[in-house]
Design an enzyme around this catalytic site. Sequence first.
Site, PDB file in Angstrom:
ATOM      1  N   ARG A 117       0.840  -1.211   0.000  1.00 42.81           N
ATOM      2  CA  ARG A 117       0.000   0.000   0.000  1.00 42.81           C
ATOM      3  C   ARG A 117       0.871   1.257   0.000  1.00 42.81           C
ATOM      4  O   ARG A 117       0.448   2.327  -0.412  1.00 42.81           O
ATOM      5  CB  ARG A 117      -1.000  -0.001   1.167  1.00 42.81           C
ATOM      6  CG  ARG A 117      -1.939   1.214   1.157  1.00 42.81           C
ATOM      7  CD  ARG A 117      -3.262   1.031   1.928  1.00 42.81           C
ATOM      8  NE  ARG A 117      -3.151   0.175   3.073  1.00 42.81           N
ATOM      9  CZ  ARG A 117      -2.581   0.529   4.240  1.00 42.81           C
ATOM     10  NH1 ARG A 117      -2.072   1.740   4.388  1.00 42.81           N
ATOM     11  NH2 ARG A 117      -2.527  -0.329   5.231  1.00 42.81           N
ATOM     12  N   TYR A 125     -16.235  15.811 -15.098  1.00 43.49           N
ATOM     13  CA  TYR A 125     -16.563  14.382 -15.105  1.00 43.49           C
ATOM     14  C   TYR A 125     -17.593  14.141 -13.986  1.00 43.49           C
ATOM     15  O   TYR A 125     -17.448  14.681 -12.889  1.00 43.49           O
ATOM     16  CB  TYR A 125     -15.275  13.589 -14.871  1.00 43.49           C
ATOM     17  CG  TYR A 125     -15.503  12.112 -14.835  1.00 43.49           C
ATOM     18  CD1 TYR A 125     -15.782  11.397 -15.989  1.00 43.49           C
ATOM     19  CD2 TYR A 125     -15.464  11.423 -13.625  1.00 43.49           C
ATOM     20  CE1 TYR A 125     -16.003  10.045 -15.945  1.00 43.49           C
ATOM     21  CE2 TYR A 125     -15.687  10.061 -13.580  1.00 43.49           C
ATOM     22  CZ  TYR A 125     -15.958   9.380 -14.741  1.00 43.49           C
ATOM     23  OH  TYR A 125     -16.184   8.030 -14.702  1.00 43.49           O
ATOM     24  N   ASP A 142      -6.973  17.594 -14.918  1.00 45.40           N
ATOM     25  CA  ASP A 142      -7.299  16.241 -15.366  1.00 45.40           C
ATOM     26  C   ASP A 142      -6.997  16.182 -16.869  1.00 45.40           C
ATOM     27  O   ASP A 142      -7.685  16.811 -17.673  1.00 45.40           O
ATOM     28  CB  ASP A 142      -8.784  15.972 -15.071  1.00 45.40           C
ATOM     29  CG  ASP A 142      -9.228  14.571 -15.460  1.00 45.40           C
ATOM     30  OD1 ASP A 142      -8.597  13.960 -16.349  1.00 45.40           O
ATOM     31  OD2 ASP A 142     -10.240  14.098 -14.903  1.00 45.40           O
ATOM     32  N   LYS A 182      -8.434   5.003 -19.311  1.00 44.39           N
ATOM     33  CA  LYS A 182      -8.787   5.432 -20.665  1.00 44.39           C
ATOM     34  C   LYS A 182      -7.591   5.246 -21.612  1.00 44.39           C
ATOM     35  O   LYS A 182      -7.130   4.156 -21.793  1.00 44.39           O
ATOM     36  CB  LYS A 182      -9.313   6.871 -20.625  1.00 44.39           C
ATOM     37  CG  LYS A 182     -10.288   7.154 -19.458  1.00 44.39           C
ATOM     38  CD  LYS A 182     -11.612   6.424 -19.568  1.00 44.39           C
ATOM     39  CE  LYS A 182     -12.434   6.420 -18.285  1.00 44.39           C
ATOM     40  NZ  LYS A 182     -12.748   7.718 -17.723  1.00 44.39           N
TER      41      LYS A 182
END
Length: 401
Positions: free
Chosen positions: A58, A111, A183, A208
Amino acid sequence: MWHSEHLETNTIHGGKDGQGQHGPLSTPIYQTSTFVFDDVQQGASRFAGEAGGHIYSRLGNPTVDELEARMALLEGTEAAAAFGSGMGAVSAVVLGLLKQGDHLVTSHRLYGCTFALFNHQLPAFGIEVSFVDLADEAAVRAAIKPNTKVIYGETPINPCLSVADLDMLAGIAKAHGITTVIDNTFMSPVLQKPAKHGIDIVLHSATKFLNGHGDVVAGILCGPKDLIDQIKMTTRKDMGAIISPHDAWLIIRGLKTLHLRVERHCENALRVADYLQSHPLVKKVDYPGLPGHPGYKLLGKQMKAGGGVLAFELKASFDQAVTFMNALKMCKRAVSLGDAETLIQHPASMTHSTYTPEELSEAGIPQTLIRLAPGLEHVDDIIADIEQALGAAAKQATQAA
Ligand SMILES: *Cc1c(COP(=O)(O)O)cnc(C)c1O
């Protein structure tokens, strides 16, 4: 760490740290949750940050490290942090940079899930948010307050692909000591490098274009080492939106063809946009690669091409838009972008189906708006499929009349 002057080479070799044990060509997948210490002293020095070496996945993992090094190189930043989803990256950056009483300036179009996070969750934590048109310099300046800490935007933005000037945003932010986050999902570093324009943190939904094969959900932040380290050691470590080593490996593989794929996505998008513009059933095409689009003036200045996403509005009824969507044979009805397959969605019945007709028009989303992300198929096949589906929608109108 190795790097070239050329993005095409860096997508393949950039950020590699030597050959690795056994000299594998492909990056090894370190599918491990934790790392073994030789002795207590080694463990202690790793925890104290005095020695390199991993502790627990992590906090960091060698496969993930390679993805991060490569992405930092591609975006031209000092460092990067990978996440288990694009939204994991969005939430980690805003919660890492903002606290109760701070103010965020962002776009009136975002978004969908980013909008939900900013509009519902952040105010619940006492963070103030202003939604403005980031393409409008006067509106951005007017929104700045003494407690503004972050400007967050996307460019181009759904659904009309409007474009914000990165130099303008970075200039305003720098004058006020504000951190900027952009973004860059719709462009990828092949077409646009926000850090070159003075943007502090560049964000991606790696789901994407970066991955490009429709088989991973992931996110990335690229930025200065101090800010990225801060996020890694606070919101990523403690809130836990970490990427799996296997998913990081899939994105490393996807990146090898990023420049070729993005180039073809852009070529296909421009050809499809051009075709749609001349179709009698199409009212309007939104694509920044078309000379009539307001974003076209920033082509060459901050973006190399119009990208692989476009939107178009039908000169038709809602029912005809549904007929068009259902008549498609090759293009896939799905809500993502940047994949090999052409993906198409109808916001009014999918991503924005909870909006009333009034809310849709307020948000600038016509009932018959279609969002299209042309894939890597031969463009003639994409156009032929759209053409036969538009034909089916037109026929429905004739029958109704
Ligand atoms: C998909 C997307 C996101 C969210 O990313 P996930 O990987 O789905 O969590 C954020 N911003 C943009 C522009 C996107 O297209």
